[in-house]
Design a protein around this motif. Structure first.
Motif: not given
Length: 528
Positions: A238-244, A251-253, A273-278, A519-520
């Motif tokens: 939940d903390a990761f989802k809040k920030v990223i 981009r966190a794997h 399951q691939k996602d651009d960010w998390l 740059i991201v």
């Protein structure tokens, strides 16, 4: 949507050795085209709404293939002992910090390394007792495979001389049978179980602080393992989802510790399951400990302590069951293995239970090695997460620990590559500093930070191969080379701008190269 045209002094695409372009055209966070600036302006003229001069040497944004994002944030927020060079200074910093605490508050220090001191002996609990004024104190060693607790913390944990040893860990006693306060590997859980659990606010602060620092080093993506240590899977995620990416573009794997793999699936998530960010990755497990505390699992006894070969975190039966669990969920594994015996255990299990499809298992660290073991690995679906900075921080003391012969055939980065093994580079932050250019220098030069000497120079790799460790290869590890690690059409518009050209400076000066801009997704997220 309109696009942007980017250009710089030199733009290395990392699509091949020496491959350069003059400009990059991007739109909606992706690279649309690369080539000559004039040609791109002619081709996309009406669509270009902004031209950006990058003012330096451009590379694909760096990717750290193995770190702990929350742990790195903790180190930045808490009492940081990683740069302390004596036990006296550690005690002084603890004493000074104690004065700032409220009644009953814990003091947690991060990252001490006794090998940096003139007298390389672990802090004793009584030294902490003398300055702790009744507060519980815990200091975590740089490797995070050991901690030192003072008497108050041990009292709260209910630990005394009669506490039984913990499987996969060591409770340290002095020659008279008294507790020193040092707890290694799984024995740390006795103390951690009673330490304050970080709440959501602390975790989000740690992640934000960590990511800000990573971006300042040109790191745009990281393969991180944090999900089982901070109040359970949901609280950490939940903390990761809040920030990223809501507050920070990164981009966190996320590797998934075996203790929370069931939670992952019960919550309806899927690994791979691939996602651009998390997104979620391999199932993480620990096979052994670390060299600092002599808990890395070796096939032969330690040179400086022939009574031990290290510690196996799991029994062979438990380890096999974990591999089967990963396969049940169609997950690859990511196995912490520092000693050669630990690596061999995983190699045997991968031979018995290989991953399916395009999945590859990850061996993390693989420091103490034997040539025949490397030979055996090359035909298996394995990749290796290496940490080049370990060469800089472990030599020369590792020679005393494992003996000259073993040390000289270990950390064999070049041999891995020559055998065709895919290697990706990471910091293992907070264990080592987060700075890809310093890590790249370590892979190229293999110089110790202690004495400045180069060790086992036959294992040095080229600048190009070292940069691939932090761009191309981590993307290949997670099958995202189509969108990460290179500057090419279809890839994310993630770049790092350096203040010097790593292909043109003297190799000894690679570590001095700084980051000007990160740059991201077409957005400038850091500028020096």
């Amino acid at each position: 949507m309109m696009g942007k045209l980017w250009y710089g002094e030199a733009i290395y695409t990392m699509t091949g050795f020496g491959e350069e372009v003059e400009a990059i055209y991007t739109k909606e966070g992706r690279i649309i085209d690369t080539g000559l600036k004039h040609d791109l302006k002619t081709k996309y003229g009406d669509e270009i709404v902004e031209e950006v001069e990058l003012g330096g040497t451009v590379l694909p944004g760096f990717i750290d293939s193995h770190l702990h994002i929350v742990g790195h944030g903790e180190k930045l927020i808490r009492l940081d002992l990683s740069e302390v060079n004596s036990r006296k200074e550690v005690i002084q910093k603890v004493g000074d910090s104690i004065k700032t605490l409220s009644d009953g508050e814990w003091l947690i220090g991060e990252g001490f390394n006794e090998n940096n001191w003139d007298e390389p002996i672990m802090i004793h609990r009584k030294e902490l007792d003398d300055v702790s004024d009744g507060h519980p104190v815990v200091l975590t060693r740089v490797c995070r495979h050991a901690l030192v607790a003072n008497s108050k913390a041990m009292e709260i944990a209910g630990v005394d001389e009669f506490t039984e040893e913990v499987a996969g860990g060591v409770i340290e006693h002095d020659p008279f049978g008294h507790l020193t306060g040092a707890f290694h590997d799984q024995a740390q859980e006795l103390i951690k179980a009673v330490m304050p659990t970080p709440d959501h606010q602390f975790l989000t602060k740690a992640i934000k602080t960590s990511v800000e620092d990573l971006l300042s080093k040109g790191i745009v993506s990281g393969h991180s393992e944090d999900l089982s240590y901070y109040g359970g899977f949901n609280q950490a995620y939940d903390a990761f989802k809040k920030v990223i990416p809501n507050e920070k573009l990164f981009r966190a794997h996320l590797l998934v510790h075996h203790a929370v793999v069931d939670d992952l699936h019960e919550e309806g998530y899927q690994s791979q399951q691939k996602d651009d960010w998390l997104e979620f990755g391999a199932m993480k497990l620990f096979v052994d400990g670390a060299l600092g505390g002599r808990t890395a699992l070796l096939s032969e006894p330690y040179e400086d302590d022939p009574t031990t070969k290290g510690v196996s975190i799991h029994t062979d039966q438990e380890l096999e069951a974990l591999i089967k669990k990963a396969r049940h969920y169609h997950m690859p594994i990511a196995a912490h293995t520092i000693g050669d015996q630990a690596v061999e255990k995983i190699v045997e299990l991968v031979e018995m239970y290989p991953p399916t499809g395009e999945l590859k298992d990850r061996i993390i660290h693989a420091q103490i090695m034997r040539p025949e073991l490397t030979e055996r690995m090359k035909g298996l679906p394995l990749i290796i997460d290496i940490q080049p900075l370990f060469v800089s921080s472990d030599f020369p003391w590792v020679i005393d620990r494992v003996g000259y012969e073993r040390a000289m055939q270990s950390y064999p980065w070049r041999s891995f590559m020559e055998q065709g093994l895919l290697c990706a580079g990471g910091s293992d932050a907070p264990i080592e500093m987060v700075h890809p250019m310093i890590s790249i220098s370590a892979a190229v030069n293999r110089r110790s930070t202690y004495d400045g000497e180069a060790y086992n120079e036959s294992q040095c790799i080229s600048v190009y191969d070292a940069i691939k460790l932090y761009t191309v290869n981590p993307a290949r590890v997670i099958n995202k080379e189509d969108v990460q690690g290179q500057i090419k059409p279809g890839a994310f518009a993630d770049f790092v701008v350096l203040d010097q050209d790593p292909f043109k400076v003297e190799k000894e000066k690679l570590q001095d190269i700084g980051v000007r801009t990160t740059i991201v997704n077409e957005q400038v997220v850091y500028q020096s």
